[in-house]
Write an enzyme that holds these catalytic residues in place. Structure first.
Site, PDB file in Angstrom:
ATOM      1  CG  ASN A   1      -6.823  21.752 -74.051  1.00 50.17           C
ATOM      2  OD1 ASN A   1      -7.453  21.716 -73.006  1.00 50.17           O
ATOM      3  ND2 ASN A   1      -6.036  20.758 -74.443  1.00 50.17           N
TER       4      ASN A   1
ATOM      5  CG  ASP B   1      -4.214  12.630 -79.629  1.00 47.33           C
ATOM      6  OD1 ASP B   1      -4.741  13.706 -79.313  1.00 47.33           O
ATOM      7  OD2 ASP B   1      -2.965  12.469 -79.710  1.00 47.33           O
ATOM      8  CB  ILE B   2      -0.709  11.007 -83.639  1.00 45.30           C
ATOM      9  CG1 ILE B   2       0.242  10.154 -84.436  1.00 45.30           C
ATOM     10  CG2 ILE B   2      -0.011  12.192 -83.043  1.00 45.30           C
ATOM     11  CD1 ILE B   2       0.774  10.849 -85.684  1.00 45.30           C
TER      12      ILE B   2
ATOM     13  CG  HIS C   1      -8.516  16.399 -76.485  1.00 40.36           C
ATOM     14  ND1 HIS C   1      -7.350  15.789 -76.884  1.00 40.36           N
ATOM     15  CD2 HIS C   1      -8.281  17.733 -76.597  1.00 40.36           C
ATOM     16  CE1 HIS C   1      -6.449  16.723 -77.211  1.00 40.36           C
ATOM     17  NE2 HIS C   1      -6.998  17.903 -77.046  1.00 40.36           N
TER      18      HIS C   1
ATOM     19  CG  HIS D   1      -8.362  19.659 -81.337  1.00 35.26           C
ATOM     20  ND1 HIS D   1      -7.605  20.754 -81.680  1.00 35.26           N
ATOM     21  CD2 HIS D   1      -7.778  19.134 -80.241  1.00 35.26           C
ATOM     22  CE1 HIS D   1      -6.600  20.886 -80.841  1.00 35.26           C
ATOM     23  NE2 HIS D   1      -6.676  19.918 -79.955  1.00 35.26           N
TER      24      HIS D   1
ATOM     25  CD  GLN E   1      -6.071  25.969 -79.456  1.00 33.36           C
ATOM     26  OE1 GLN E   1      -6.347  26.994 -78.833  1.00 33.36           O
ATOM     27  NE2 GLN E   1      -6.602  25.671 -80.633  1.00 33.36           N
TER      28      GLN E   1
HETATM   29  P1  AMP Z   1      -4.290  20.215 -77.949  1.00 35.07           P
HETATM   30  O1  AMP Z   1      -3.102  20.152 -77.009  1.00 35.07           O
HETATM   31  O2  AMP Z   1      -5.608  20.313 -77.255  1.00 35.07           O
HETATM   32  O3  AMP Z   1      -4.090  21.285 -79.008  1.00 35.07           O
HETATM   33  O4  AMP Z   1      -4.328  18.814 -78.654  1.00 35.07           O
HETATM   34  C1  AMP Z   1      -3.665  18.502 -79.827  1.00 35.07           C
HETATM   35  C2  AMP Z   1      -3.711  17.001 -79.937  1.00 35.07           C
HETATM   36  O5  AMP Z   1      -3.523  16.645 -81.285  1.00 35.07           O
HETATM   37  C3  AMP Z   1      -2.638  16.291 -79.126  1.00 35.07           C
HETATM   38  O6  AMP Z   1      -3.255  15.366 -78.236  1.00 35.07           O
HETATM   39  C4  AMP Z   1      -1.781  15.605 -80.178  1.00 35.07           C
HETATM   40  O7  AMP Z   1      -1.305  14.355 -79.759  1.00 35.07           O
HETATM   41  C5  AMP Z   1      -2.743  15.471 -81.330  1.00 35.07           C
HETATM   42  N1  AMP Z   1      -2.137  15.450 -82.652  1.00 35.07           N
HETATM   43  C6  AMP Z   1      -1.211  16.307 -83.157  1.00 35.07           C
HETATM   44  N2  AMP Z   1      -0.916  15.991 -84.433  1.00 35.07           N
HETATM   45  C7  AMP Z   1      -1.684  14.926 -84.753  1.00 35.07           C
HETATM   46  C8  AMP Z   1      -1.845  14.133 -85.923  1.00 35.07           C
HETATM   47  N3  AMP Z   1      -1.116  14.365 -87.032  1.00 35.07           N
HETATM   48  N4  AMP Z   1      -2.719  13.121 -85.895  1.00 35.07           N
HETATM   49  C9  AMP Z   1      -3.443  12.853 -84.775  1.00 35.07           C
HETATM   50  N5  AMP Z   1      -3.342  13.565 -83.637  1.00 35.07           N
HETATM   51  C10 AMP Z   1      -2.476  14.586 -83.622  1.00 35.07           C
END
Ligand code: AMP
Ligand code: ZN
Length: 142
Positions: free
Chosen positions: A88, A32-33, A103, A101, A95
């Site tokens: 989520n 995760d970024i 986590h 996805h 979400q």
């Molecule tokens: P959610 O809130 O469950 O939709 O989680 C989305 C997750 O994706 C968050 O934890 C972000 O930090 C992560 N995220 C968003 N863009 C990227 C990306 N380009 N590369 C890696 N993780 C990402």
């Protein structure tokens, strides 16, 4: 299926670089970024689904197998003391990226991560009504 303008479709397909920790025919798992803790990984199906409602059963089953592999590897290498698996659906549930996805979040002492809610105290009757409602709805899906 890949959705135009979906960043996770592009990452899953390898069109946008990522810190990939695992990949197979159906899934890519990446760091995760913006992690909740060190090693926080998200698992992306290569076929687009907005959320769990759209996810094919086969991917639903497969994604948990990947989560288990990653959890085992994290336990071995990251020195974490626990792991949360989180997924989520919908804005209200947190979400932010609308490509399903999962986590995998390693937990450490004093990591300041909080998942908390107030525990309800439903009556026996409420529990019965609710369980019946969900049970009937599940039957309708089958
Ligand atoms: P959610 O809130 O469950 O939709 O989680 C989305 C997750 O994706 C968050 O934890 C972000 O930090 C992560 N995220 C968003 N863009 C990227 C990306 N380009 N590369 C890696 N993780 C990402
Ligand atoms: Zn997508």
């Amino acid at each position: 299926m890949v959705k135009d303008d979906c960043i996770f479709c592009k990452i899953a397909a390898g069109q946008i670089p990522s810190k990939t920790v695992y990949e197979d025919e159906k899934f890519r798992a990446i760091l995760d970024i913006s992690p909740a803790s060190k090693g926080h990984t998200i698992i992306l199906p290569k076929h687009h689904a907005d959320n769990i409602y759209e996810l094919p059963e086969e991917d639903a089953a497969g994604i948990f197998v990947v989560a288990k592999k990653i959890a085992g590897a994290m336990k071995e290498t990251m020195g974490c003391e626990g792991i949360n698996i989180l997924q989520n659906n919908g804005e209200i549930a947190g979400q932010t990226v609308f490509h399903l996805h999962v986590h995998v979040i390693p937990r450490y002492q004093e990591d300041n991560i909080a998942f908390s809610w107030q525990h309800g105290e439903p009556t026996e009757e409420e529990l019965e009504t609710t369980s019946e409602k969900i049970k009937q709805a599940i039957k309708a899906f089958d």
